[in-house]
Scaffold this motif. Structure first.
Motif, PDB file in Angstrom:
ATOM      1  N   THR A 664      -9.339   6.285  -5.933  1.00 50.01           N
ATOM      2  CA  THR A 664      -8.115   6.412  -5.571  1.00 50.01           C
ATOM      3  C   THR A 664      -7.770   6.249  -4.279  1.00 50.01           C
ATOM      4  O   THR A 664      -8.371   6.865  -3.374  1.00 50.01           O
ATOM      5  CB  THR A 664      -7.609   7.624  -5.994  1.00 50.01           C
ATOM      6  N   VAL A 665      -6.701   5.128  -4.063  1.00 45.51           N
ATOM      7  CA  VAL A 665      -6.319   4.791  -2.634  1.00 45.51           C
ATOM      8  C   VAL A 665      -4.762   5.171  -2.507  1.00 45.51           C
ATOM      9  O   VAL A 665      -4.078   4.866  -3.196  1.00 45.51           O
ATOM     10  CB  VAL A 665      -6.577   3.271  -2.276  1.00 45.51           C
ATOM     11  N   ARG A 666      -4.536   5.947  -1.485  1.00 47.02           N
ATOM     12  CA  ARG A 666      -3.170   6.340  -0.916  1.00 47.02           C
ATOM     13  C   ARG A 666      -2.850   5.611   0.146  1.00 47.02           C
ATOM     14  O   ARG A 666      -3.412   5.790   1.235  1.00 47.02           O
ATOM     15  CB  ARG A 666      -2.997   7.871  -0.982  1.00 47.02           C
ATOM     16  N   VAL A 667      -1.841   4.761  -0.032  1.00 47.81           N
ATOM     17  CA  VAL A 667      -1.139   4.015   1.110  1.00 47.81           C
ATOM     18  C   VAL A 667       0.113   4.857   1.747  1.00 47.81           C
ATOM     19  O   VAL A 667       0.932   4.999   0.821  1.00 47.81           O
ATOM     20  CB  VAL A 667      -0.927   2.707   0.854  1.00 47.81           C
ATOM     21  N   PHE A 668       0.056   5.354   2.819  1.00 48.57           N
ATOM     22  CA  PHE A 668       1.410   6.139   3.341  1.00 48.57           C
ATOM     23  C   PHE A 668       1.878   5.710   4.595  1.00 48.57           C
ATOM     24  O   PHE A 668       1.229   4.695   5.617  1.00 48.57           O
ATOM     25  CB  PHE A 668       0.796   7.640   3.386  1.00 48.57           C
ATOM     26  N   GLY A 675       4.433   8.006   0.768  1.00 50.44           N
ATOM     27  CA  GLY A 675       3.666   6.748   0.227  1.00 50.44           C
ATOM     28  C   GLY A 675       4.699   5.603   0.448  1.00 50.44           C
ATOM     29  O   GLY A 675       5.649   5.396   0.052  1.00 50.44           O
ATOM     30  N   THR A 690       0.027  -0.598  -5.213  1.00 47.06           N
ATOM     31  CA  THR A 690       0.463   0.868  -5.240  1.00 47.06           C
ATOM     32  C   THR A 690       1.690   1.181  -5.928  1.00 47.06           C
ATOM     33  O   THR A 690       2.704   0.370  -6.021  1.00 47.06           O
ATOM     34  CB  THR A 690       0.639   1.250  -3.843  1.00 47.06           C
ATOM     35  N   ILE A 695       0.041   5.202  -4.265  1.00 44.55           N
ATOM     36  CA  ILE A 695      -1.187   5.395  -4.957  1.00 44.55           C
ATOM     37  C   ILE A 695      -1.661   4.116  -5.758  1.00 44.55           C
ATOM     38  O   ILE A 695      -0.881   3.711  -6.549  1.00 44.55           O
ATOM     39  CB  ILE A 695      -1.209   6.808  -5.574  1.00 44.55           C
ATOM     40  N   ARG A 737     -11.699   8.929  -3.025  1.00 43.65           N
ATOM     41  CA  ARG A 737     -10.368   8.933  -2.327  1.00 43.65           C
ATOM     42  C   ARG A 737     -10.133   8.497  -0.901  1.00 43.65           C
ATOM     43  O   ARG A 737     -11.049   8.822  -0.173  1.00 43.65           O
ATOM     44  CB  ARG A 737      -9.677  10.499  -2.464  1.00 43.65           C
ATOM     45  N   GLU A 739      -7.414   7.403   2.469  1.00 40.67           N
ATOM     46  CA  GLU A 739      -6.014   7.215   2.529  1.00 40.67           C
ATOM     47  C   GLU A 739      -5.835   6.284   3.742  1.00 40.67           C
ATOM     48  O   GLU A 739      -6.608   6.370   4.674  1.00 40.67           O
ATOM     49  CB  GLU A 739      -5.550   8.944   3.092  1.00 40.67           C
ATOM     50  N   GLY A 741      -3.137   4.667   6.549  1.00 41.49           N
ATOM     51  CA  GLY A 741      -1.619   4.588   7.059  1.00 41.49           C
ATOM     52  C   GLY A 741      -1.194   3.153   7.260  1.00 41.49           C
ATOM     53  O   GLY A 741      -2.011   2.561   7.965  1.00 41.49           O
TER      54      GLY A 741
END
Length: 855
Positions: A664-668, A675, A690, A695, A737, A739, A741
């Motif tokens: 899982t990749v979260r871009v914020f 996000g 995403t 996500i 996981r 993250e 930015g």
């Protein structure tokens, strides 16, 4: 008195009988011997009946018609001696009447006369998708089925070409087929979607079929589902459920389709289709269909409505409801089929099996087939591939008279392709087919795009009981072409019955590129035909113009106009205009409008037209709504209108998996912590976008280590706040996981000036061109070069501290930059830097002295 009355009545009856026996008549046709007739129309044929006897008589006629034809001739009345009467016979031509000459015989007493009704050739082909939409996982193979229909009354040789609007390479099951009159055939187009394609990417797959006189295209929208894009830990099988509503309750229905791989290695594949009948569709689509196919290494299973066949001699395949299986282990393979005719088409069921030993280069085998309505057949077969230039296949039924057999030799190289076949005593399987034939074709590609081809066929045809369709038994053709720009073909066919004659013609076709994605294809055919053996040849001419236009956005248009004049095989001199057009354009994002029309106007007859209009809208989450209207106007007049609405939604069926995990990749946004949606994320060879929470999930990953990248961000003004790629580890217990930015990118501009060393701080400075400036910071090292005015610019910089330095090697001789500068860049900010370059201070050194005397 009563006795006398009976005597008088008896004498009257005797006199009437004698007069009836003595009646005589003569029948004469009034009008030409040959009359043009079109399928579905009524033709009036006049006959004159004359009473040649010496007494009044009521002359009853007798009418002989071809099988399946109907006629009305009015009522007979009493004619005086020597009196003549004109009788009009209305003959109704069946809609499926074959092209050719058909005799209508009118007789009375011992006299008779005839008229010949000539049914001209009617050509028309159609290509329609079996399923209106398809779905595939990115990187998987897919097969899309198209139904080819011959709506004319003559056989058509169709050349097939498959295309994808995204440029993907496609292949059809066959590049050329012979389609008998009033028949259909299903062809599959196969391809592979691009590995790692984003979710809900739509491809337009087109199958184009063309003959010497007609062409048609069918299109299917292929939805490619991205690998990943969801947070689930299980892989899913893509499926689609569609519900159809129509203007009548009987036309409503549904369809369910699922196609894809069941394992991560893409070796086990499942194909499921269930749909109800569509009364507004083609004749094939008006029947329901249910089937399942499973393909795995060493095993193939199929059940439901499908085409089942075993070998050449045992039949070309029968469409029925049944079960078939094939298993292979090493060099041994075996299989069997059981099918039944659940629709009552009269084709019948069958049971059979085979055993084969060998591999790709050589094999031998034994086949048995037992049809329900015919004796069983045993055959032995063998095949060997000696080289790419020579492959041999042999099959025979030694236990039967005249030794039924099938022989084939084929080969191909870069320059030569050939195929030679010999068939005797084959089973037609209930279809129009050929039991005995010889066939040969040769294609040469000597240089460049030059292509030379020739073919010949010789044999007798089989027909169903009661079928009046007759085709040529002998044919020859030769052609020369240069790519898509030029093709010239000569064809010659020899008739095998009195209703079909010899035909010779030459056809030329040009391909003219108007611009990059638009072509014009003018074509002209001229020839002669001998309608009956011994008759004088009759000429015919056919001219057509075809145009195709397409754009990168998927919009396309196709049009063809044709004019036919003169005689053709089994037709009188006539003139006919016909045209067809197809247009599809995107009107809004996710909305397509498609219009298809066809019209034909024979000389002196009403127009036959068909218009098909559809509007498709793709909604969120892959849902789709399609509105379709169809209108037909036949030769008999009047319009038949129908309308349907279809709602389709994608369904993902979870699949179990072992040795797999997820990432899982979260871009914020580092400033707000929220996000960022619609960012392209890459993990190995997979791509996902995403969601609104920022996500992107990747499921079905093999256990191991991967790297994650993001592209430039949601727009060109964002940059990652950490070095890329980012490593991630995937295991079975849980997923990796990451993250990342994405900050608003910063921008830096500057000016480099040269200042003399002896000048003060306020001395005039001059811009310095061609100087290299180095920027180093948390985002790495960037370099820029000054222009003619001494300016430089660097964009897409990560926010933070940056050290700005002039590269000494790029300075002019005897110049230096005394110091560097530290610049802080805020997210989305811009800073300007002034850099000064000075001449080095060079001391004066006394080398030699002397005295000078001035006079």
């Amino acid at each position: 008195m009563r006795v006398r009355g009976w005597v008088i009545a008896g004498l009257g009856l005797c006199a009437f009988a004698e007069r009836a026996e003595a009646q005589s008549a003569r029948v004469d046709r009034r009008g030409p011997l040959e009359l043009p007739a079109r399928a579905g129309e009524a033709v009036t044929v006049p006959f004159r009946v004359t009473n040649t006897s010496g007494a009044p008589a009521t002359i009853e006629p007798s009418l002989a018609l071809p099988a399946g034809w109907r006629a009305t001739g009015g009522t007979a009345r009493e004619l005086a001696p020597g009196e003549a009467e004109l009788r009009l016979v209305a003959v109704r031509v069946p809609s499926g009447a074959a092209a050719g000459r058909h005799v209508v015989r009118y007789s009375a007493s011992s006299s008779a006369d005839s008229a010949v009704l000539v049914v001209p050739e009617r050509r028309g082909i159609a290509v329609e998708p079996v399923e209106t939409s398809a779905m595939s996982i990115a990187g998987d193979e897919y097969a899309i089925r198209f139904r080819l229909s011959n709506r004319g009354n003559v056989a058509e040789r169709l050349v097939l070409r498959a295309a994808d609007d995204q440029g993907a390479r496609l292949r059809a099951d066959s590049s050329s087929i012979l389609l008998p009159p009033a028949s259909e055939r299903v062809i599959a187009v196969r391809g592979t979607t691009e590995r790692g394609a984003p979710a809900t990417v739509r491809h337009q797959v087109t199958l184009h079929a063309s003959s010497l006189s007609d062409s048609a295209s069918g299109r299917v929208l292929l939805t490619v589902v991205a690998r990943g894009g969801g947070g689930t830990r299980r892989r899913r099988l893509p499926a689609e459920l569609a519900v159809r509503a129509a203007d009548s309750l009987s036309a409503a229905g549904f369809s369910f389709s699922a196609r894809g791989a069941l394992d991560r290695a893409q070796r086990v594949r499942l194909d499921v289709l269930a749909r109800t009948a569509d009364p507004a569709g083609t004749p094939f689509a008006r029947q329901d269909e249910y089937r399942v196919r499973l393909d795995a290494p060493g095993l193939s299973l199929r059940a439901g409505d499908d085409v089942y066949w075993l070998s050449r001699l045992t039949g070309p395949g029968r469409y029925g409801f049944g079960v078939g299986a094939t298993a292979r282990r090493g060099v041994l393979s075996a299989g069997g089929i059981v099918s039944r005719d659940r629709r009552g088409d009269g084709i019948g069921g069958m049971t059979g099996g085979f055993v084969r030993v060998g591999g790709r280069r050589a094999r031998v085998g034994l086949t048995m087939l037992a049809p329900d309505s015919a004796p069983g057949r045993w055959t032995v077969e063998g095949a060997s591939t000696l080289s790419p230039l020579l492959s041999i296949e042999v099959e025979a039924a030694p236990g039967e008279p005249n030794l039924p057999r099938a022989l084939r030799a084929s080969g191909h190289t870069r320059v030569l392709t050939y195929d030679v076949q010999h068939l005797r005593g084959a089973d037609a399987g209930g279809y129009i087919g050929s039991a005995d034939q010889d066939f040969a074709t040769v294609v040469l590609r000597p240089a460049g795009q030059l292509t030379l081809s020739a073919s010949a066929r010789r044999g007798g045809d089989l027909r169903r009981p009661g079928d009046t369709i007759q085709t040529f038994s002998n044919s020859r053709s030769a052609s020369i072409g240069w790519g898509s720009c030029l093709n010239v073909e000569y064809r010659e066919t020899g008739g095998d019955t009195a209703s079909r004659g010899d035909l010779r013609s030459v056809r030329g076709r040009l391909g003219i590129p108007v611009f990059r994605r638009a072509w014009l294809h003018p074509a002209y055919e001229a020839g002669t035909v001998v309608p009956l053996p011994g008759a004088a040849p009759a000429a015919f001419r056919v001219a057509s113009l075809q145009s195709t236009v397409s754009t990168r956005g998927g919009a396309s248009a196709w049009m063809v106009v044709q004019r036919r004049e003169g005689a053709s095989a089994s037709s009188l001199a006539a003139r006919e205009w016909s045209g067809a057009a197809s247009v599809q354009v995107p009107v809004l994002a996710g909305t397509w409008v498609r219009v298809a029309a066809h019209a034909r106007r024979p000389g002196g007859a009403p127009m036959d037209a068909r218009v098909d209009l559809s509007l498709e809208r793709t909604l969120g989450a892959g849902h789709r709504v399609t509105l379709r209207g169809l209108a037909n106007a036949g030769i008999a007049g009047g319009w038949d209108r129908r309308g349907t609405m279809e709602y389709a939604l994608p369904v993902a069926i979870p699949l179990p998996g072992r040795g797999e995990g997820q990432a899982t990749v979260r871009v914020f946004d580092p400033v707000t912590g929220r996000g960022i949606p619609d960012v392209l994320v890459r993990l190995a060879d997979r791509i996902a976008i995403t969601d609104r929470r920022g996500i992107a999930g990747f499921a079905g990953l093999a256990v191991g280590s991967y790297t994650v990248r993001v592209d430039g961000g949601a727009g060109p003004e964002r940059v990652a706040n950490r070095d890329l790629p980012v490593p991630v580890t995937v295991d079975e217990d849980g997923g990796g996981r990451v993250e990342i930015g994405l900050e608003l990118a910063a921008r830096m501009t500057g000016l480099v000036e040269r200042v003399p060393a002896a000048a003060g701080a306020d001395s005039a400075a001059a811009p310095l061109a061609g100087v290299e400036v180095e920027l180093s910071g948390s985002g790495g090292v960037r370099r820029a070069v000054t222009d003619a005015e001494g300016r430089f610019e660097a964009t897409g910089l990560r926010p933070g501290w940056w050290r700005v330095t002039v590269v000494a090697a790029s300075l002019p001789r005897h110049h230096e930059a005394p110091e560097h500068q530290m610049i802080f860049l805020a997210p989305g900010g811009a800073e300007r830097v002034y850099l000064r370059v000075m001449e080095k201070v060079r001391p004066v050194q006394m080398i030699q002295s002397t005295e000078l005397t001035l006079q």
